[in-house]
Design an enzyme around this catalytic site. Structure first.
Site, PDB file in Angstrom:
ATOM      1  N   ASN A 520       0.766  -1.238   0.000  1.00 20.87           N
ATOM      2  CA  ASN A 520       0.000   0.000   0.000  1.00 20.87           C
ATOM      3  C   ASN A 520       0.804   1.300   0.000  1.00 20.87           C
ATOM      4  O   ASN A 520       0.268   2.344  -0.334  1.00 20.87           O
ATOM      5  CB  ASN A 520      -0.942   0.028   1.204  1.00 20.87           C
ATOM      6  CG  ASN A 520      -1.880  -1.156   1.202  1.00 20.87           C
ATOM      7  OD1 ASN A 520      -2.473  -1.458   0.185  1.00 20.87           O
ATOM      8  ND2 ASN A 520      -1.982  -1.841   2.323  1.00 20.87           N
ATOM      9  N   TYR A 521       2.071   1.260   0.423  1.00 15.28           N
ATOM     10  CA  TYR A 521       2.796   2.522   0.597  1.00 15.28           C
ATOM     11  C   TYR A 521       4.049   2.657  -0.253  1.00 15.28           C
ATOM     12  O   TYR A 521       4.620   3.726  -0.342  1.00 15.28           O
ATOM     13  CB  TYR A 521       3.175   2.706   2.072  1.00 15.28           C
ATOM     14  CG  TYR A 521       1.989   2.969   2.961  1.00 15.28           C
ATOM     15  CD1 TYR A 521       1.361   4.214   2.939  1.00 15.28           C
ATOM     16  CD2 TYR A 521       1.487   1.998   3.805  1.00 15.28           C
ATOM     17  CE1 TYR A 521       0.268   4.468   3.746  1.00 15.28           C
ATOM     18  CE2 TYR A 521       0.385   2.250   4.613  1.00 15.28           C
ATOM     19  CZ  TYR A 521      -0.215   3.486   4.580  1.00 15.28           C
ATOM     20  OH  TYR A 521      -1.298   3.748   5.379  1.00 15.28           O
ATOM     21  N   LEU A 522       4.500   1.542  -0.828  1.00 12.04           N
ATOM     22  CA  LEU A 522       5.778   1.596  -1.547  1.00 12.04           C
ATOM     23  C   LEU A 522       5.560   1.524  -3.047  1.00 12.04           C
ATOM     24  O   LEU A 522       4.961   0.564  -3.542  1.00 12.04           O
ATOM     25  CB  LEU A 522       6.669   0.434  -1.091  1.00 12.04           C
ATOM     26  CG  LEU A 522       7.058   0.500   0.394  1.00 12.04           C
ATOM     27  CD1 LEU A 522       7.772  -0.770   0.814  1.00 12.04           C
ATOM     28  CD2 LEU A 522       7.932   1.719   0.662  1.00 12.04           C
TER      29      LEU A 522
END
Length: 563
Positions: A520-522
């Site tokens: 979700n964040y990278l």
């Protein structure tokens, strides 16, 4: 052109054609066999079908810590009684007198039996599941056959929630076709509801991407059937998300300079906004939403922090101006951190806390909405969440640069990758409880390491013997033997090094959840570029599902990609 870069539609329109079968409904309840009984006050009691079904939900959870919690028990008993016949309500008045053990045992044994099925039987079950997947698990979207994410309705059961959720134990009701709104295109073959039922509504809304929707009865939130992450629509959305975060990179220095100036502003509102933004940027805190009391567990984010959640220390552990955070964040995960902050931040916090009770808001002049409106004015598409994505991705990129040694073998490089990923997970506070099997699998690995060490020692002795023999005889056969023993020793030493790396990795990872940030964040292009640059097979980083989700990145990024 690749499918990621097909023609763009006009604003707001997500599709021109959408056709699907509607959701797959959970099969109806199967009554318990006659010899599996419920007991009340020590005597067997035959329950009506609806009451029995709810009893099985509780029985299945007997060995779970949830069923020991008073709030869970009370909520369950209240909801269960509401579904009973009046006769049952007259008898069943006390949960402590209910005995679900026989039902529990039945389900445990049923589970064991399913695990122990012969291979052919398991294969048959798998084929049945695949048949359902083929029929319900795909839709036609603008001429492409796309996979659907979750095409089954959630089964009924007892609500769990995360952390100390005030609604835990409440009855999650069965979803009926009458609860479901269908969304598809006007000219498509509209899905048929199951026999004897009808849909709540059929709509033709091409500005949204969901295929079906219903409201669940506990939180009253909308649930949706969406496309699988590997679909073109989701891929584009994912790509856009990282592109917004990359745009932040160009303006982040100006934003930082701005909030630092605002620390000294005359307006309290601006100072609070500037300190909150500093936390969101520096510590990757979530913004935090306004919540109804009693509806959810008491969790907070940056904007909803209360005075009781931080402590100020002029000096602590040899550092100056330390803020000690201790609060429950999303999903009731504890955030505990001691951070040395800049002096103006420290002075401002002191002032924000002055004359306030512990339960009062730290940032009383600030809400998430106000903050996000301000961020939107600084850059189109900017919100607090974008900072988390940006800081996570930039941290991964910097850590990979700092930690990867081009001379390392694949195992060594992967350890560096996981360490870079761990730095991100720690920044985002992605924790997990130590897996139940951790000690056992660690011990198993240690035994493998010990055995390998023994093999290495034996190979060293063998090599010494061979070298001595060559010294004595100087013949070609003995020389070849030395080479052979050298090769063997080198191979065993490499295997031992690999096992040691595995153990280090496992130990460092036991309380950290890497998956959340990875998914979700990278920005996946950072990882794809790293793999291409160092010749690491992409499947060592992403499993099959992840490779499908990130197909757009694998397609796009070459080894020179810069976030």
């Amino acid at each position: 052109c690749s499918r990621w870069e097909e023609e763009k539609k006009e604003d707001g329109v997500k599709w021109m054609q959408l056709e699907h079968r509607g959701p797959y409904f959970v099969p109806p309840y199967e009554p318990l066999p006659e010899d599996v009984r419920f007991y009340y006050d020590g005597k067997p009691l035959k329950l009506s079908l609806a009451t029995e079904e709810i009893a099985t939900f509780y029985a299945k959870m007997l060995d779970h810590e949830y069923t020991t919690k008073e709030i869970f028990q009370n909520n369950f008993f209240h909801d269960w009684r509401e579904e009973m016949t009046s006769e049952e309500q007259g008898i069943i008045k006390d949960l402590d007198k209910c005995d679900f053990r026989e039902i529990h045992k039945y389900f445990v044994e049923k589970n064991e039996a399913r695990k122990a099925l012969p291979k052919e039987e398991k294969q048959k079950l798998k084929e049945e599941a695949n048949k359902i997947q083929e029929e319900y698990g795909y839709c036609i979207l603008d001429g492409h056959r796309e996979k659907i994410g979750n095409f089954k309705t959630e089964p009924p059961g007892l609500f769990r929630g995360r952390g100390e959720h005030p609604k835990m134990g409440m009855l999650k009701k069965r979803i009926m076709p009458e609860d479901v709104i269908i969304n598809c295109s006007r000219d498509s073959k509209i899905p048929e509801p199951p026999e004897g039922h009808k849909w709540k509504e059929v709509r033709f809304d091409n500005t949204v991407t969901w295929l079906a929707s219903w409201t669940e009865n506990i939180q009253k939130t909308s649930k949706y059937i969406m496309l699988n992450p590997s679909s073109k629509l989701k891929g584009e959305k994912d790509w856009q998300k990282y592109e917004v975060a990359r745009r932040l990179k160009d303006v982040v220095h100006e934003i930082r300079a701005q909030y630092r100036r605002d620390w000294k502003s005359k307006e309290l509102k601006k100072r609070q906004r500037a300190v909150a933004l500093y936390f969101i940027d520096k510590l990757a805190l979530r913004a935090g939403n306004e919540k109804e009391e009693g509806e959810t567990a008491d969790t907070v984010g940056c904007c909803s922090l209360r005075v009781e959640h931080i402590q100020l220390h002029s000096r602590l552990d040899g550092q100056e101006h330390v803020v000690e955070f201790d609060f429950l964040g999303k999903d009731s995960i504890r955030y505990y951190n001691k951070v040395s902050v800049e002096k103006p931040v420290f002075k401002n916090l002191k002032q924000f806390m002055k004359n306030k009770d512990p339960s009062e808001d730290l940032f009383d002049q600030l809400s998430t909405n106000v903050l996000n409106r301000h961020l939107q004015s600084l850059m189109d598409g900017l919100s607090a969440k974008v900072f988390r994505t940006y800081n996570a991705s930039i941290t991964l990129q910097e850590q990979l640069r700092a930690l990867t040694n081009p001379e390392d073998n694949v195992a060594g490089k992967l350890l560096s990758y996981n360490r870079a990923n761990r730095a991100v997970a720690i920044l985002c506070n992605h924790q997990r409880s130590i897996p139940k099997t951790f000690a056992r699998s660690m011990q198993f690995l240690q035994e493998k390491i010990d055995a390998k060490k023994k093999q290495v020692e034996e190979a060293q002795e063998e090599l010494k013997k061979a070298e001595d023999e060559f010294e004595d005889t100087k013949d070609a056969k003995a020389e070849a033997n030395v080479e052979k023993k050298k090769k063997l020793l080198k191979r065993l030493e490499e295997q031992l090094a690999k096992l040691n790396i595995q153990a280090t990795d496992k130990e460092e990872n036991k309380q950290i959840a890497l998956g959340t940030s990875k998914l979700n964040y990278l920005d996946p292009r950072i990882s794809v570029a790293w793999c291409k640059k160092f010749g690491i097979p992409i499947e060592r980083i992403y499993n099959k599902t992840q490779r499908e989700k990130f197909a757009w990145a694998i397609d796009m990024a070459d080894e020179d990609f810069e976030f």
